[in-house]
Design a protein around this motif. Structure first.
Motif, PDB file in Angstrom:
ATOM      1  N   ARG A 174       0.854  -1.184   0.000  1.00  0.00           N
ATOM      2  CA  ARG A 174       0.000   0.000   0.000  1.00  0.00           C
ATOM      3  C   ARG A 174       0.889   1.233   0.000  1.00  0.00           C
ATOM      4  O   ARG A 174       1.998   1.204   0.522  1.00  0.00           O
ATOM      5  N   VAL A 175       0.399   2.314  -0.610  1.00  0.00           N
ATOM      6  CA  VAL A 175       1.197   3.523  -0.808  1.00  0.00           C
ATOM      7  C   VAL A 175       0.418   4.730  -0.295  1.00  0.00           C
ATOM      8  O   VAL A 175      -0.733   4.938  -0.693  1.00  0.00           O
ATOM      9  N   ASN A 176       1.035   5.496   0.580  1.00  0.00           N
ATOM     10  CA  ASN A 176       0.404   6.692   1.122  1.00  0.00           C
ATOM     11  C   ASN A 176       1.404   7.841   1.186  1.00  0.00           C
ATOM     12  O   ASN A 176       2.614   7.645   1.028  1.00  0.00           O
ATOM     13  N   VAL A 177       0.877   9.034   1.418  1.00  0.00           N
ATOM     14  CA  VAL A 177       1.708  10.238   1.463  1.00  0.00           C
ATOM     15  C   VAL A 177       1.507  10.943   2.803  1.00  0.00           C
ATOM     16  O   VAL A 177       0.369  11.082   3.270  1.00  0.00           O
ATOM     17  N   VAL A 178       2.598  11.369   3.398  1.00  0.00           N
ATOM     18  CA  VAL A 178       2.536  12.275   4.549  1.00  0.00           C
ATOM     19  C   VAL A 178       2.997  13.643   4.069  1.00  0.00           C
ATOM     20  O   VAL A 178       4.101  13.778   3.538  1.00  0.00           O
ATOM     21  N   SER A 179       2.152  14.648   4.242  1.00  0.00           N
ATOM     22  CA  SER A 179       2.479  15.999   3.781  1.00  0.00           C
ATOM     23  C   SER A 179       2.620  16.934   4.973  1.00  0.00           C
ATOM     24  O   SER A 179       1.625  17.414   5.526  1.00  0.00           O
ATOM     25  N   PRO A 180       3.860  17.210   5.364  1.00  0.00           N
ATOM     26  CA  PRO A 180       4.069  18.127   6.483  1.00  0.00           C
ATOM     27  C   PRO A 180       3.878  19.582   6.053  1.00  0.00           C
ATOM     28  O   PRO A 180       4.053  19.929   4.880  1.00  0.00           O
ATOM     29  N   GLY A 181       3.539  20.401   7.018  1.00  0.00           N
ATOM     30  CA  GLY A 181       3.629  21.837   6.828  1.00  0.00           C
ATOM     31  C   GLY A 181       4.974  22.303   7.355  1.00  0.00           C
ATOM     32  O   GLY A 181       5.936  21.531   7.397  1.00  0.00           O
ATOM     33  N   GLY A 182       5.072  23.555   7.761  1.00  0.00           N
ATOM     34  CA  GLY A 182       6.326  24.071   8.293  1.00  0.00           C
ATOM     35  C   GLY A 182       6.766  23.279   9.506  1.00  0.00           C
ATOM     36  O   GLY A 182       6.021  23.131  10.469  1.00  0.00           O
ATOM     37  N   THR A 183       7.981  22.757   9.451  1.00  0.00           N
ATOM     38  CA  THR A 183       8.496  21.892  10.515  1.00  0.00           C
ATOM     39  C   THR A 183       9.866  22.384  10.944  1.00  0.00           C
ATOM     40  O   THR A 183      10.700  22.744  10.101  1.00  0.00           O
ATOM     41  N   ARG A 184      10.106  22.370  12.234  1.00  0.00           N
ATOM     42  CA  ARG A 184      11.348  22.914  12.780  1.00  0.00           C
ATOM     43  C   ARG A 184      12.505  21.942  12.544  1.00  0.00           C
ATOM     44  O   ARG A 184      12.937  21.217  13.437  1.00  0.00           O
ATOM     45  N   THR A 185      12.985  21.936  11.302  1.00  0.00           N
ATOM     46  CA  THR A 185      14.108  21.089  10.920  1.00  0.00           C
ATOM     47  C   THR A 185      15.319  21.963  10.609  1.00  0.00           C
ATOM     48  O   THR A 185      15.170  23.161  10.324  1.00  0.00           O
ATOM     49  N   PRO A 186      16.523  21.387  10.642  1.00  0.00           N
ATOM     50  CA  PRO A 186      17.705  22.170  10.268  1.00  0.00           C
ATOM     51  C   PRO A 186      17.581  22.784   8.875  1.00  0.00           C
ATOM     52  O   PRO A 186      18.003  23.922   8.649  1.00  0.00           O
ATOM     53  N   GLY A 187      16.971  22.039   7.951  1.00  0.00           N
ATOM     54  CA  GLY A 187      16.821  22.549   6.596  1.00  0.00           C
ATOM     55  C   GLY A 187      15.977  23.810   6.537  1.00  0.00           C
ATOM     56  O   GLY A 187      16.347  24.789   5.870  1.00  0.00           O
ATOM     57  N   LEU A 188      14.849  23.816   7.243  1.00  0.00           N
ATOM     58  CA  LEU A 188      13.981  24.995   7.228  1.00  0.00           C
ATOM     59  C   LEU A 188      14.630  26.159   7.961  1.00  0.00           C
ATOM     60  O   LEU A 188      14.547  27.312   7.518  1.00  0.00           O
ATOM     61  N   LEU A 189      15.284  25.877   9.066  1.00  0.00           N
ATOM     62  CA  LEU A 189      15.914  26.942   9.840  1.00  0.00           C
ATOM     63  C   LEU A 189      17.055  27.594   9.067  1.00  0.00           C
ATOM     64  O   LEU A 189      17.333  28.781   9.251  1.00  0.00           O
ATOM     65  N   GLU A 190      17.697  26.817   8.193  1.00  0.00           N
ATOM     66  CA  GLU A 190      18.747  27.380   7.335  1.00  0.00           C
ATOM     67  C   GLU A 190      18.156  28.134   6.155  1.00  0.00           C
ATOM     68  O   GLU A 190      18.732  29.104   5.664  1.00  0.00           O
ATOM     69  N   LEU A 191      16.986  27.679   5.693  1.00  0.00           N
ATOM     70  CA  LEU A 191      16.378  28.248   4.496  1.00  0.00           C
ATOM     71  C   LEU A 191      15.751  29.608   4.750  1.00  0.00           C
ATOM     72  O   LEU A 191      15.848  30.523   3.920  1.00  0.00           O
ATOM     73  N   LEU A 192      15.102  29.767   5.911  1.00  0.00           N
ATOM     74  CA  LEU A 192      14.336  30.986   6.186  1.00  0.00           C
ATOM     75  C   LEU A 192      14.952  31.786   7.335  1.00  0.00           C
ATOM     76  O   LEU A 192      15.332  31.217   8.362  1.00  0.00           O
ATOM     77  N   PRO A 193      15.028  33.100   7.189  1.00  0.00           N
ATOM     78  CA  PRO A 193      15.500  33.955   8.279  1.00  0.00           C
ATOM     79  C   PRO A 193      14.459  34.005   9.397  1.00  0.00           C
ATOM     80  O   PRO A 193      13.289  33.658   9.189  1.00  0.00           O
ATOM     81  N   PRO A 194      14.866  34.439  10.604  1.00  0.00           N
ATOM     82  CA  PRO A 194      13.953  34.445  11.757  1.00  0.00           C
ATOM     83  C   PRO A 194      12.633  35.165  11.500  1.00  0.00           C
ATOM     84  O   PRO A 194      11.571  34.694  11.928  1.00  0.00           O
ATOM     85  N   GLU A 195      12.661  36.303  10.808  1.00  0.00           N
ATOM     86  CA  GLU A 195      11.424  37.042  10.558  1.00  0.00           C
ATOM     87  C   GLU A 195      10.468  36.226   9.692  1.00  0.00           C
ATOM     88  O   GLU A 195       9.249  36.203   9.922  1.00  0.00           O
ATOM     89  N   ALA A 196      11.004  35.544   8.685  1.00  0.00           N
ATOM     90  CA  ALA A 196      10.171  34.710   7.820  1.00  0.00           C
ATOM     91  C   ALA A 196       9.594  33.534   8.600  1.00  0.00           C
ATOM     92  O   ALA A 196       8.449  33.126   8.364  1.00  0.00           O
ATOM     93  N   LEU A 197      10.354  32.993   9.524  1.00  0.00           N
ATOM     94  CA  LEU A 197       9.850  31.903  10.365  1.00  0.00           C
ATOM     95  C   LEU A 197       8.697  32.377  11.234  1.00  0.00           C
ATOM     96  O   LEU A 197       7.690  31.677  11.393  1.00  0.00           O
ATOM     97  N   ARG A 198       8.822  33.587  11.788  1.00  0.00           N
ATOM     98  CA  ARG A 198       7.731  34.142  12.611  1.00  0.00           C
ATOM     99  C   ARG A 198       6.473  34.355  11.779  1.00  0.00           C
ATOM    100  O   ARG A 198       5.354  34.055  12.223  1.00  0.00           O
ATOM    101  N   GLN A 199       6.645  34.834  10.554  1.00  0.00           N
ATOM    102  CA  GLN A 199       5.492  35.022   9.676  1.00  0.00           C
ATOM    103  C   GLN A 199       4.853  33.692   9.322  1.00  0.00           C
ATOM    104  O   GLN A 199       3.623  33.580   9.237  1.00  0.00           O
ATOM    105  N   ALA A 200       5.691  32.674   9.117  1.00  0.00           N
ATOM    106  CA  ALA A 200       5.167  31.339   8.803  1.00  0.00           C
ATOM    107  C   ALA A 200       4.323  30.822   9.963  1.00  0.00           C
ATOM    108  O   ALA A 200       3.232  30.267   9.753  1.00  0.00           O
TER     109      ALA A 200
END
Length: 244
Positions: A174-200
């Motif tokens: 069986r095949v399914n998808v998990v679709s996360p929203g904004g998640t506190r991962t190293p990748g996201l924290l590197e991608l977005l500056p603090p202000e953008a994270l607050r807006q998210a």
């Protein structure tokens, strides 16, 4: 009783972020886990932290020969795959007018080609009744500015899951998808500056980003026998971001 006791799981992109949290959750629930990553140093550190029951294999999910090597190791050490999590993916902010060919090629290669190859080359090793879980994203349906290409690649992942789920009868997977929203991962924290994270965070009905373990909990459910009649579905773990 551990819900994944005796199962063999492969988690691509398991060295960090959501993949790492998923590997830890699977280990805690009794699975033998194989994780992959492209950087040996990061992968070795992840395996050391996760401890007994977890094996790391350096592998680029977009390279067929490296996936062959991965599955050969899994077959030799475990004999089969009961749970496959095609999680390896990359996201780059690429606004219209600024997206380079390199940005486009890398996202499509890892997020689409890598997902196809990861599943396709696992087929001979999947146990009857195996659970295959693809990592999607809310960006597939609600891409923020600059994430349109990334979102398109994740929309393709959702489409692949729909098609592959229709093939489940013959093989019993069986095949399914998990679709996360904004998640506190190293990748996201590197991608977005603090202000953008607050807006998210302000745009999420729950008012905060997810922790990686919260996404891993959903993936663990889909990996378990409790989800034995769930097929072709997309589970959003996004705090309501793409729902309201």
């Amino acid at each position: 009783m551990a819900v994944l006791a005796g199962k063999v799981a492969v988690v691509t992109g398991g060295g960090t972020g959501i993949g790492f949290a998923t590997a830890r959750a699977f280990r805690d629930e009794g699975a033998q886990v194989f994780i992959t990553g492209r950087r040996k140093d990061a992968l070795d550190a992840a395996v050391t932290e996760l401890g007994t029951g977890v094996t790391g294999v350096v592998c680029d999910a977009s390279v067929s020969t490296e996936l062959d090597a991965l599955y050969r190791i899994v077959r030799e050490q475990a004999g089969r795959i009961d749970v496959l999590v095609a999680n390896a993916g990359i996201g780059t902010v690429a606004p219209l007018g600024e997206a380079t060919e390199e940005m486009i090629d890398s996202m499509l290669a890892v997020n689409i080609k890598g997902t196809v190859l990861t599943f396709q080359q696992a087929l001979p090793h999947l146990n009857t009744g195996a659970s295959v879980i693809l990592t999607g994203s809310t960006a597939a349906t609600r891409p923020d500015e600059g994430l349109e290409i990334y979102g398109a690649s994740k929309a393709a992942v959702r489409s692949l899951a729909r098609g592959w789920a229709r093939s489940s009868r013959a093989r019993g997977f069986r095949v399914n998808v998990v679709s996360p929203g904004g998640t506190r991962t190293p990748g996201l924290l590197e991608l977005l500056p603090p202000e953008a994270l607050r807006q998210a965070e302000e745009g999420i009905p729950l008012g905060r980003l997810a922790e990686p373990g919260e996404i891993a909990a959903v993936t663990t459910f889909l990996a378990s026998d409790a989800a034995s009649y769930v097929n072709g579905a997309e589970f959003y773990a996004d705090g309501g971001y793409a729902q309201v």
